[in-house]
Design a protein around this motif. Sequence first.
Motif, PDB file in Angstrom:
ATOM      1  N   VAL A 102       1.016  -1.236  -0.141  1.00 28.52           N
ATOM      2  CA  VAL A 102       0.231   0.094   0.075  1.00 28.52           C
ATOM      3  C   VAL A 102       1.093   1.244   0.020  1.00 28.52           C
ATOM      4  CG1 VAL A 102      -1.604   1.339   0.906  1.00 28.52           C
ATOM      5  CG2 VAL A 102      -1.591  -1.069   1.290  1.00 28.52           C
ATOM      6  N   ILE A 103       0.537   2.116  -0.690  1.00 30.28           N
ATOM      7  CA  ILE A 103       1.558   3.389  -1.105  1.00 30.28           C
ATOM      8  C   ILE A 103       0.675   4.534  -0.595  1.00 30.28           C
ATOM      9  CG2 ILE A 103       2.826   4.596  -3.015  1.00 30.28           C
ATOM     10  CD1 ILE A 103       3.225   2.239  -5.195  1.00 30.28           C
ATOM     11  N   LEU A 104       1.553   5.435   0.241  1.00 28.96           N
ATOM     12  CA  LEU A 104       0.727   6.475   0.982  1.00 28.96           C
ATOM     13  C   LEU A 104       0.986   7.819   0.264  1.00 28.96           C
ATOM     14  CD1 LEU A 104       0.516   5.284   5.082  1.00 28.96           C
ATOM     15  CD2 LEU A 104      -1.005   4.576   3.183  1.00 28.96           C
ATOM     16  N   ALA A 105       0.108   7.906  -0.544  1.00 30.71           N
ATOM     17  CA  ALA A 105       0.840   9.329  -1.632  1.00 30.71           C
ATOM     18  C   ALA A 105      -0.184  10.205  -1.411  1.00 30.71           C
ATOM     19  CB  ALA A 105       0.273   8.654  -2.809  1.00 30.71           C
ATOM     20  N   LEU A 106      -0.066  11.081  -0.239  1.00 35.27           N
ATOM     21  CA  LEU A 106      -0.664  11.927   0.814  1.00 35.27           C
ATOM     22  C   LEU A 106      -0.056  12.721   0.365  1.00 35.27           C
ATOM     23  CD1 LEU A 106      -2.614   9.689   3.550  1.00 35.27           C
ATOM     24  CD2 LEU A 106      -3.357  10.093   1.381  1.00 35.27           C
ATOM     25  N   ASN A 107      -0.437  14.060   0.288  1.00 35.32           N
ATOM     26  CA  ASN A 107       0.045  15.402   0.231  1.00 35.32           C
ATOM     27  C   ASN A 107       1.216  15.543   2.083  1.00 35.32           C
ATOM     28  OD1 ASN A 107      -1.113  15.939  -1.813  1.00 35.32           O
ATOM     29  ND2 ASN A 107      -3.264  17.035  -0.687  1.00 35.32           N
ATOM     30  N   ALA A 108       1.978  16.031   1.874  1.00 38.36           N
ATOM     31  CA  ALA A 108       3.017  16.980   2.810  1.00 38.36           C
ATOM     32  C   ALA A 108       2.440  17.787   3.450  1.00 38.36           C
ATOM     33  CB  ALA A 108       4.574  16.666   2.379  1.00 38.36           C
ATOM     34  N   THR A 109       1.217  17.626   4.249  1.00 35.41           N
ATOM     35  CA  THR A 109       0.424  19.047   5.128  1.00 35.41           C
ATOM     36  C   THR A 109      -0.084  17.689   6.774  1.00 35.41           C
ATOM     37  OG1 THR A 109      -1.586  18.528   4.154  1.00 35.41           O
ATOM     38  CG2 THR A 109      -0.926  20.002   2.812  1.00 35.41           C
ATOM     39  N   ALA A 110      -0.508  18.902   7.479  1.00 33.85           N
ATOM     40  CA  ALA A 110      -0.625  18.235   8.430  1.00 33.85           C
ATOM     41  C   ALA A 110      -1.492  16.902   8.539  1.00 33.85           C
ATOM     42  CB  ALA A 110      -0.855  19.294   8.988  1.00 33.85           C
ATOM     43  N   GLY A 111      -2.853  17.774   8.063  1.00 39.17           N
ATOM     44  CA  GLY A 111      -4.196  16.354   7.580  1.00 39.17           C
ATOM     45  C   GLY A 111      -3.125  15.354   7.350  1.00 39.17           C
ATOM     46  N   GLY A 112      -2.230  15.352   6.041  1.00 30.19           N
ATOM     47  CA  GLY A 112      -1.567  14.248   4.687  1.00 30.19           C
ATOM     48  C   GLY A 112      -1.282  13.591   5.618  1.00 30.19           C
ATOM     49  N   GLN A 113      -0.188  13.515   6.715  1.00 28.52           N
ATOM     50  CA  GLN A 113       1.087  13.592   7.865  1.00 28.52           C
ATOM     51  C   GLN A 113      -0.639  13.057   8.640  1.00 28.52           C
ATOM     52  OE1 GLN A 113       3.612  13.081   6.961  1.00 28.52           O
ATOM     53  NE2 GLN A 113       4.817  15.792   6.295  1.00 28.52           N
ATOM     54  N   THR A 114      -1.070  13.634   9.444  1.00 27.67           N
ATOM     55  CA  THR A 114      -2.185  12.998  10.304  1.00 27.67           C
ATOM     56  C   THR A 114      -2.961  11.233   9.737  1.00 27.67           C
ATOM     57  OG1 THR A 114      -2.011  14.633  11.922  1.00 27.67           O
ATOM     58  CG2 THR A 114      -4.028  12.953  11.999  1.00 27.67           C
ATOM     59  N   THR A 115      -3.179  11.100   8.203  1.00 31.69           N
ATOM     60  CA  THR A 115      -3.786  10.380   8.292  1.00 31.69           C
ATOM     61  C   THR A 115      -2.893   9.580   7.389  1.00 31.69           C
ATOM     62  OG1 THR A 115      -5.630  11.929   7.263  1.00 31.69           O
ATOM     63  CG2 THR A 115      -5.674  10.060   6.250  1.00 31.69           C
ATOM     64  N   ALA A 116      -1.880   9.481   7.264  1.00 28.50           N
ATOM     65  CA  ALA A 116      -0.681   8.957   6.999  1.00 28.50           C
ATOM     66  C   ALA A 116      -0.630   7.579   7.989  1.00 28.50           C
ATOM     67  CB  ALA A 116       0.695   8.685   6.741  1.00 28.50           C
ATOM     68  N   HIS A 117      -0.635   8.565   8.939  1.00 32.56           N
ATOM     69  CA  HIS A 117       0.056   7.429  10.511  1.00 32.56           C
ATOM     70  C   HIS A 117      -0.955   6.939  11.240  1.00 32.56           C
ATOM     71  CE1 HIS A 117       3.925   9.839  11.483  1.00 32.56           C
ATOM     72  NE2 HIS A 117       3.591  10.460  11.077  1.00 32.56           N
ATOM     73  N   TYR A 118      -2.659   7.972  11.028  1.00 33.52           N
ATOM     74  CA  TYR A 118      -3.130   6.801  11.465  1.00 33.52           C
ATOM     75  C   TYR A 118      -3.386   5.217  10.548  1.00 33.52           C
ATOM     76  CZ  TYR A 118      -8.394   5.225  11.981  1.00 33.52           C
ATOM     77  OH  TYR A 118      -9.194   4.523  12.014  1.00 33.52           O
ATOM     78  N   LEU A 119      -3.068   5.573   9.004  1.00 35.30           N
ATOM     79  CA  LEU A 119      -3.563   4.019   7.789  1.00 35.30           C
ATOM     80  C   LEU A 119      -1.761   3.180   8.564  1.00 35.30           C
ATOM     81  CD1 LEU A 119      -4.707   6.060   4.798  1.00 35.30           C
ATOM     82  CD2 LEU A 119      -5.830   4.973   6.386  1.00 35.30           C
TER      83      LEU A 119
ATOM     84  N   ASP B 168      -1.506   2.782  11.077  1.00 37.53           N
ATOM     85  CA  ASP B 168      -1.472   2.270  12.405  1.00 37.53           C
ATOM     86  C   ASP B 168      -2.200   0.961  12.058  1.00 37.53           C
ATOM     87  OD1 ASP B 168      -1.495   1.389  15.744  1.00 37.53           O
ATOM     88  OD2 ASP B 168      -3.126   2.708  15.154  1.00 37.53           O
ATOM     89  N   ARG B 169      -3.659   1.403  11.411  1.00 36.40           N
ATOM     90  CA  ARG B 169      -4.590   0.730  11.231  1.00 36.40           C
ATOM     91  C   ARG B 169      -3.877  -1.057   9.933  1.00 36.40           C
ATOM     92  NH1 ARG B 169     -10.146   1.874  11.680  1.00 36.40           N
ATOM     93  NH2 ARG B 169      -9.810  -0.270  11.749  1.00 36.40           N
ATOM     94  N   LEU B 170      -3.330  -0.648   9.542  1.00 39.09           N
ATOM     95  CA  LEU B 170      -3.242  -1.728   8.450  1.00 39.09           C
ATOM     96  C   LEU B 170      -1.969  -2.405   8.541  1.00 39.09           C
ATOM     97  CD1 LEU B 170      -2.310   1.016   5.200  1.00 39.09           C
ATOM     98  CD2 LEU B 170      -4.472  -0.790   5.217  1.00 39.09           C
ATOM     99  N   SER B 171      -1.051  -2.461   9.717  1.00 39.70           N
ATOM    100  CA  SER B 171       0.320  -2.291  10.386  1.00 39.70           C
ATOM    101  C   SER B 171      -0.130  -4.225  10.429  1.00 39.70           C
ATOM    102  CB  SER B 171       0.281  -1.919  12.047  1.00 39.70           C
ATOM    103  OG  SER B 171      -0.609  -2.300  12.908  1.00 39.70           O
ATOM    104  N   GLY B 172      -1.093  -4.387  10.910  1.00 40.67           N
ATOM    105  CA  GLY B 172      -2.153  -5.837  10.923  1.00 40.67           C
ATOM    106  C   GLY B 172      -2.376  -6.837   9.724  1.00 40.67           C
ATOM    107  N   LEU B 173      -2.193  -6.061   8.640  1.00 41.17           N
ATOM    108  CA  LEU B 173      -2.809  -7.005   7.751  1.00 41.17           C
ATOM    109  C   LEU B 173      -1.811  -7.553   6.755  1.00 41.17           C
ATOM    110  CD1 LEU B 173      -5.227  -4.181   6.569  1.00 41.17           C
ATOM    111  CD2 LEU B 173      -5.736  -6.265   7.857  1.00 41.17           C
ATOM    112  N   ASN B 174      -0.889  -7.541   7.387  1.00 38.69           N
ATOM    113  CA  ASN B 174       0.517  -8.001   6.592  1.00 38.69           C
ATOM    114  C   ASN B 174       0.797  -7.579   5.055  1.00 38.69           C
ATOM    115  OD1 ASN B 174       2.476 -10.573   6.020  1.00 38.69           O
ATOM    116  ND2 ASN B 174       0.794 -11.828   5.067  1.00 38.69           N
ATOM    117  N   VAL B 175       0.998  -6.289   5.179  1.00 42.65           N
ATOM    118  CA  VAL B 175       1.017  -5.320   3.502  1.00 42.65           C
ATOM    119  C   VAL B 175       1.762  -4.831   4.136  1.00 42.65           C
ATOM    120  CG1 VAL B 175      -0.748  -3.809   4.191  1.00 42.65           C
ATOM    121  CG2 VAL B 175      -0.012  -4.244   1.847  1.00 42.65           C
TER     122      VAL B 175
END
Length: 202
Positions: free
Chosen positions: A142-159, A161-168
Amino acid sequence: MIGPDIDRLIQLLSRLPGLGPRSARRAALHLIKKRDQLMDPLAEALAAASASVVTCPVCGNLDTVAPCGVCADRGRDRTILCVVEEVGDLWALERTGAYRGLYHVLGGTLSALDGIGPDDLSVPGLLARVAQGADGTPVREVILALNATAGGQTTAHYLTDRLSGLNVAITRLAHGVPVGGELDYLDDGTLTAALRARRALG
């Protein structure tokens, strides 16, 4: 005195991104002067797009077919999923011709101040796609191609965390010095990101 129809045209144009009232007036005048060559074809194109464009139920892209042309393309690598904030970001990546995987459009970024949480975006759909695979093909990256903004960084960290257990594998777009960029003209954040993302040569 501006007529009501012209005033309505100006008001609607001024709602477009990058167009203020003055730019909207200039655009309206240009359209009216070029009615046959520009305004009438534009009106027809807008009506056709309004009637035929749909949101892809799989990835969130905009197209005239569902699923969209990207999702339906069997020649694309279905093991890679590129997550973007908006459809415009998807189109920008497609213009490069450098990516041949699938996409997932979030529809924005997380923002506690604006009351935008995971359920307000297509985060549940993303997690389901990764867990189930794309058309039966397991997603390996999974490539997180999010903007380098505060919202983008927050969303990337959240995703992450949520994707970490899915073996990807979870990757991000590199941030740093743009092609053709001169260091003296870059902001501090860009230079810092470039230093942290440095790579060995050879």
